[in-house]
Design an enzyme around this catalytic site. Structure first.
Site, PDB file in Angstrom:
ATOM      1  N   PRO A  88      -2.894   1.754  -5.464  1.00 23.49           N
ATOM      2  CA  PRO A  88      -2.505   0.337  -5.573  1.00 23.49           C
ATOM      3  C   PRO A  88      -1.960  -0.021  -6.957  1.00 23.49           C
ATOM      4  O   PRO A  88      -1.392  -1.088  -7.137  1.00 23.49           O
ATOM      5  CB  PRO A  88      -3.802  -0.417  -5.261  1.00 23.49           C
ATOM      6  CG  PRO A  88      -4.899   0.582  -5.341  1.00 23.49           C
ATOM      7  CD  PRO A  88      -4.296   1.923  -5.113  1.00 23.49           C
ATOM      8  N   GLU A 116     -12.791   5.613  -6.294  1.00 22.29           N
ATOM      9  CA  GLU A 116     -12.321   4.600  -7.244  1.00 22.29           C
ATOM     10  C   GLU A 116     -11.027   5.015  -7.933  1.00 22.29           C
ATOM     11  O   GLU A 116     -10.411   4.227  -8.640  1.00 22.29           O
ATOM     12  CB  GLU A 116     -13.394   4.321  -8.304  1.00 22.29           C
ATOM     13  CG  GLU A 116     -14.617   3.627  -7.758  1.00 22.29           C
ATOM     14  CD  GLU A 116     -14.285   2.338  -7.020  1.00 22.29           C
ATOM     15  OE1 GLU A 116     -13.700   1.440  -7.633  1.00 22.29           O
ATOM     16  OE2 GLU A 116     -14.595   2.235  -5.814  1.00 22.29           O
ATOM     17  N   ARG A 154      13.182   8.256   8.808  1.00 20.14           N
ATOM     18  CA  ARG A 154      14.161   7.618   9.703  1.00 20.14           C
ATOM     19  C   ARG A 154      15.482   7.325   9.014  1.00 20.14           C
ATOM     20  O   ARG A 154      16.471   7.000   9.676  1.00 20.14           O
ATOM     21  CB  ARG A 154      13.562   6.365  10.354  1.00 20.14           C
ATOM     22  CG  ARG A 154      13.147   5.287   9.395  1.00 20.14           C
ATOM     23  CD  ARG A 154      12.441   4.164  10.120  1.00 20.14           C
ATOM     24  NE  ARG A 154      13.324   3.485  11.064  1.00 20.14           N
ATOM     25  CZ  ARG A 154      14.328   2.698  10.729  1.00 20.14           C
ATOM     26  NH1 ARG A 154      14.603   2.490   9.455  1.00 20.14           N
ATOM     27  NH2 ARG A 154      15.072   2.117  11.635  1.00 20.14           N
ATOM     28  N   ASP A 169      19.499  -2.209  10.594  1.00 20.45           N
ATOM     29  CA  ASP A 169      18.100  -2.605  10.611  1.00 20.45           C
ATOM     30  C   ASP A 169      17.837  -3.835   9.797  1.00 20.45           C
ATOM     31  O   ASP A 169      18.532  -4.139   8.849  1.00 20.45           O
ATOM     32  CB  ASP A 169      17.232  -1.532   9.932  1.00 20.45           C
ATOM     33  CG  ASP A 169      17.107  -0.328  10.783  1.00 20.45           C
ATOM     34  OD1 ASP A 169      17.311  -0.449  11.975  1.00 20.45           O
ATOM     35  OD2 ASP A 169      16.821   0.729  10.216  1.00 20.45           O
TER      36      ASP A 169
HETATM   37 CL1  6GU Z   1      -0.916   3.694  -2.040  1.00 22.28          CL
HETATM   38  N1  6GU Z   1      -3.528   3.313  -1.957  1.00 22.28           N
HETATM   39  C1  6GU Z   1      -4.610   2.541  -1.853  1.00 22.28           C
HETATM   40  N2  6GU Z   1      -5.823   3.086  -1.886  1.00 22.28           N
HETATM   41  N3  6GU Z   1      -4.533   1.237  -1.712  1.00 22.28           N
HETATM   42  C2  6GU Z   1      -3.327   0.709  -1.664  1.00 22.28           C
HETATM   43  C3  6GU Z   1      -2.151   1.454  -1.768  1.00 22.28           C
HETATM   44  C4  6GU Z   1      -2.297   2.778  -1.916  1.00 22.28           C
HETATM   45  N4  6GU Z   1      -1.101   0.629  -1.700  1.00 22.28           N
HETATM   46  C5  6GU Z   1      -1.610  -0.574  -1.559  1.00 22.28           C
HETATM   47  N5  6GU Z   1      -2.940  -0.540  -1.548  1.00 22.28           N
END
Ligand code: 6GU
Length: 250
Positions: A88, A116, A154, A169
């Site tokens: 994230p 974590e 795709r 698209d």
């Molecule tokens: Cl790539 N990994 C995790 N654990 N949470 C996320 C993410 C990735 N992308 C958004 N939230």
């Protein structure tokens, strides 16, 4: 293009690579994909892949040794591959990112973080880029890795059937795609727009252009800022305004 997914849950990937367009692309030799079990690179009887964080605190951290060994193994087999960590904290993945990755043709090694996080020294040494699929937190990078593989696959020429094209698209042109209808012509009392049954291809094209713009305007007006309304679209919006005025009697 080869996708190698590094994960502690390799079974999650089996069904993904075995269905639909991703499967067809693999069968056609356009892509290849598989996973590498990080646990296979862990030492000891228990094959431990995580440990407590230095400095204390909640949760566990992915140990550097097994992960580094797995990344090096994947890289040796794929010289020139890009190593991407799904987290994230990464750069936001978008249609543009997918297009860039598909165009580059580079093999991808997708590292799925769990717990974590990943020991920072592995990130620094062995990761080319960190990517996130959105501002929310998942339990691990596996679902995100599948999203990246799906969106990129795709876009590789030949992956979609002959008559299908990725250019029309949603997002392909900065607009949402027009509505779609199929038989029956009347479903629970609701009719398909008459023009789509007319066989008039120019009129159908115009209807689609208008519908695409209207939906973008109503559902995702933010996209109009990213890709400003052009002259043709302004004309469509003016016509739509006149129609609304007529309906409202103003
Ligand atoms: Cl790539 N990994 C995790 N654990 N949470 C996320 C993410 C990735 N992308 C958004 N939230």
């Amino acid at each position: 293009m080869d996708f190698c997914i590094l994960t502690i849950f390799p079974e999650m990937m089996g069904a993904f690579f075995a269905h639909g367009i991703v499967r067809r692309a693999a069968e056609a030799g356009i892509i290849s994909g598989g996973s590498l079990d990080i646990r296979d690179f862990a030492e000891g009887r228990h094959r431990v892949v995580d440990d407590r964080p230095y400095g204390g605190g909640n949760g566990m951290v992915m140990k550097p040794e097994p992960l580094a060994a797995a990344i090096r193994c994947a890289r040796e087999r794929r010289p020139g591959a890009a190593v991407i960590l799904l987290t994230p904290q990464g750069r936001l993945f978008s249609q543009k990112t997918a297009e860039d990755l598909a165009r580059s043709g580079r093999d991808l090694i997708l590292v799925c973080g769990r717990y974590e996080g990943v020991d920072e020294r592995v990130c620094r040494e062995l990761i080319d880029e960190e990517m996130s699929i959105g501002d929310y937190v998942l339990t691990g990078g596996e679902v995100a890795a599948m999203i990246v593989v799906d969106a990129v696959t795709r876009l590789i020429p030949g992956a979609l059937g002959g008559e299908q094209s990725a250019e029309k698209d949603t997002f392909g042109n900065g607009r949402l795609e027009h509505g779609q209808f199929t038989r029956p012509a009347v479903f629970e009392g609701r009719e398909v727009p008459e023009i789509l049954l007319s066989g008039n291809h120019a009129a159908i094209e115009q209807w689609r252009l208008e519908d695409s713009l209207k939906r973008t305007f109503l559902k995702r007006p933010d996209l109009l800022k990213l890709q400003p309304v052009n002259e043709k679209e302004k004309e469509i919006l003016r016509k739509w305004c006149r129609e609304l005025e007529t309906i409202a009697g103003i």
